[in-house]
Design a protein around this motif. Structure first.
Motif, mmCIF file in Angstrom:
data_model
loop_
_atom_site.group_PDB
_atom_site.id
_atom_site.type_symbol
_atom_site.label_atom_id
_atom_site.label_comp_id
_atom_site.label_asym_id
_atom_site.label_seq_id
_atom_site.Cartn_x
_atom_site.Cartn_y
_atom_site.Cartn_z
ATOM 1 N N LEU A 137 -3.500 7.352 2.248
ATOM 2 C CA LEU A 137 -2.619 6.699 1.284
ATOM 3 C C LEU A 137 -3.334 6.675 -0.068
ATOM 4 O O LEU A 137 -4.503 6.283 -0.148
ATOM 5 C CB LEU A 137 -2.289 5.271 1.719
ATOM 6 N N LEU A 138 -2.637 7.093 -1.103
ATOM 7 C CA LEU A 138 -3.229 7.074 -2.438
ATOM 8 C C LEU A 138 -3.248 5.648 -2.971
ATOM 9 O O LEU A 138 -2.301 4.890 -2.786
ATOM 10 C CB LEU A 138 -2.429 7.975 -3.383
ATOM 11 N N SER A 139 -4.344 5.315 -3.639
ATOM 12 C CA SER A 139 -4.493 3.966 -4.178
ATOM 13 C C SER A 139 -5.274 4.027 -5.481
ATOM 14 O O SER A 139 -5.769 5.085 -5.880
ATOM 15 C CB SER A 139 -5.235 3.072 -3.175
ATOM 16 N N THR B 52 -0.106 15.407 -3.254
ATOM 17 C CA THR B 52 0.025 14.876 -1.903
ATOM 18 C C THR B 52 -1.276 15.121 -1.160
ATOM 19 O O THR B 52 -1.963 16.122 -1.411
ATOM 20 C CB THR B 52 1.198 15.537 -1.146
ATOM 21 N N GLU C 214 2.435 1.634 -3.470
ATOM 22 C CA GLU C 214 1.413 2.140 -4.393
ATOM 23 C C GLU C 214 1.201 3.635 -4.189
ATOM 24 O O GLU C 214 1.106 4.406 -5.157
ATOM 25 C CB GLU C 214 0.100 1.384 -4.166
ATOM 26 N N ASP C 215 1.150 4.064 -2.944
ATOM 27 C CA ASP C 215 0.980 5.479 -2.614
ATOM 28 C C ASP C 215 2.124 6.311 -3.183
ATOM 29 O O ASP C 215 1.906 7.371 -3.785
ATOM 30 C CB ASP C 215 0.913 5.636 -1.094
ATOM 31 N N ARG D 199 1.783 9.169 -6.116
ATOM 32 C CA ARG D 199 2.197 10.545 -5.805
ATOM 33 C C ARG D 199 3.235 11.044 -6.804
ATOM 34 O O ARG D 199 3.194 12.199 -7.238
ATOM 35 C CB ARG D 199 2.760 10.612 -4.382
ATOM 36 N N GLN E 86 0.829 -1.209 0.000
ATOM 37 C CA GLN E 86 0.000 0.000 0.000
ATOM 38 C C GLN E 86 0.864 1.260 0.000
ATOM 39 O O GLN E 86 0.545 2.247 -0.675
ATOM 40 C CB GLN E 86 -0.931 0.010 1.221
ATOM 41 N N GLU E 87 1.957 1.213 0.732
ATOM 42 C CA GLU E 87 2.863 2.364 0.783
ATOM 43 C C GLU E 87 3.589 2.548 -0.547
ATOM 44 O O GLU E 87 3.781 3.684 -1.010
ATOM 45 C CB GLU E 87 3.870 2.182 1.921
#
Length: 290
Positions: free
Chosen positions: A59-61, A25, A14-15, A19, A11-12
């Motif tokens: 977190l961006l997904s 952000t 992917e974030d 970004r 997940q991190e």
């Protein structure tokens, strides 16, 4: 003994990739992964608030990718510089997605690599889709630095550059300046691959009209080659050929329509007008051939 560096979760990762691609952000940090401050990174405060209100982590997904892109395009961010123009921003995103795709190949974890490749593909697809939407409807996502209202398509310099033009000069210095803009690898192929004719027809017709205008008063001594190459590029596409023959200026109609009138009013006419033979004064082109 040195402490092992903590492993990032999928997940991190992917974030981070999202970004980097979209230069956004939702945590307020405007630094890159190397710690360098980048003014092009935009803080989407309202988007962050919405995500928090839904009980999700910041977190961006893939699930919020399109929402983030729309919010970025809908705002006006002077610090973004040249990328405050919607088309240039989307083009930059596609280019960054391409670069991220090349980096992902080196990931050792096959499952993670596959997941991140899917992220990059989705990002590219969204960039192309919103490029079409913006070019067909310039009033959408219009910003202070947008090309809307200029009558010139930001897509044409990419096509000219793709065809090997843009730096060419005529005998007397007339040329098509693309400003050094180049199409990211695969962008034009994906852009014109859309099976929905309606979504591309308006864009293509605008390109044909602009190409016609580019060579309207150009003589054989001028740089007509860039526009001619771009025309050939478009008509080789099935969707491009269909759009051309359905244009109202493909074969203009009128009571007093003759050869000269068709030459001056049709899409292809100005291309056939280019000649090394002198013409009547009223119809002379530049540079003058005598």
């Amino acid at each position: 003994m040195a402490t092992a560096k903590p492993q990032r979760t999928p997940q991190e990762v992917e974030d981070i990739i999202i970004r980097k691609i979209f230069h956004v952000t939702i945590t307020g940090e405007s630094t890159t992964t190397t710690g360098v401050t980048d003014s092009r990174i935009v803080y989407l405060e309202l988007t962050a608030a919405e995500i928090l209100s839904e009980g999700k982590d910041l977190l961006l997904s893939r699930d919020v990718m399109e929402r983030v892109l729309i919010d970025r395009l809908s705002g006006d961010f002077p610090t973004a510089g040249a990328e405050n123009s919607p088309f240039q921003y989307l083009l930059g995103c596609y280019n960054r997605a391409h670069d991220e795709g090349k980096k992902i190949v080196n990931m050792k974890d096959k499952n993670l690599r596959s997941e991140m490749e899917t992220v990059v593909k989705q990002a590219k697809k969204l960039c192309v889709s919103y490029c079409r939407i913006h070019l067909a409807n310039p009033e959408l996502f219009a910003s202070q630095n947008s090309n809307s209202g200029t009558g010139r398509s930001p897509l044409l310099p990419l096509i000219i550059s793709e065809c090997g033009g843009g730096g060419g000069m005529g005998v007397f210095g007339s040329g098509s300046d693309t400003g050094g803009v180049k199409s990211p690898p695969g962008f034009l192929d994906e852009f014109f691959r859309d099976p929905d004719f309606e979504s591309l027809d308006r864009i293509l017709k605008g390109l044909y009209e602009e190409l016609r205008g580019n060579v309207m008063k150009i003589s054989v001594l001028g740089n007509f080659q860039d526009s001619l190459r771009a025309l050939l590029f478009l008509v080789r596409l099935p969707v491009g050929a269909k759009s051309l023959v359905s244009h109202e200026w493909w074969i203009p109609k009128g009571v007093y329509m003759n050869g000269r009138a068709i030459e001056m009013t049709s899409i292809l006419g100005p291309f056939f007008h280019i000649s090394a033979l002198p013409d009547q004064t009223f119809f002379k082109s530049n540079p003058d051939i005598g």
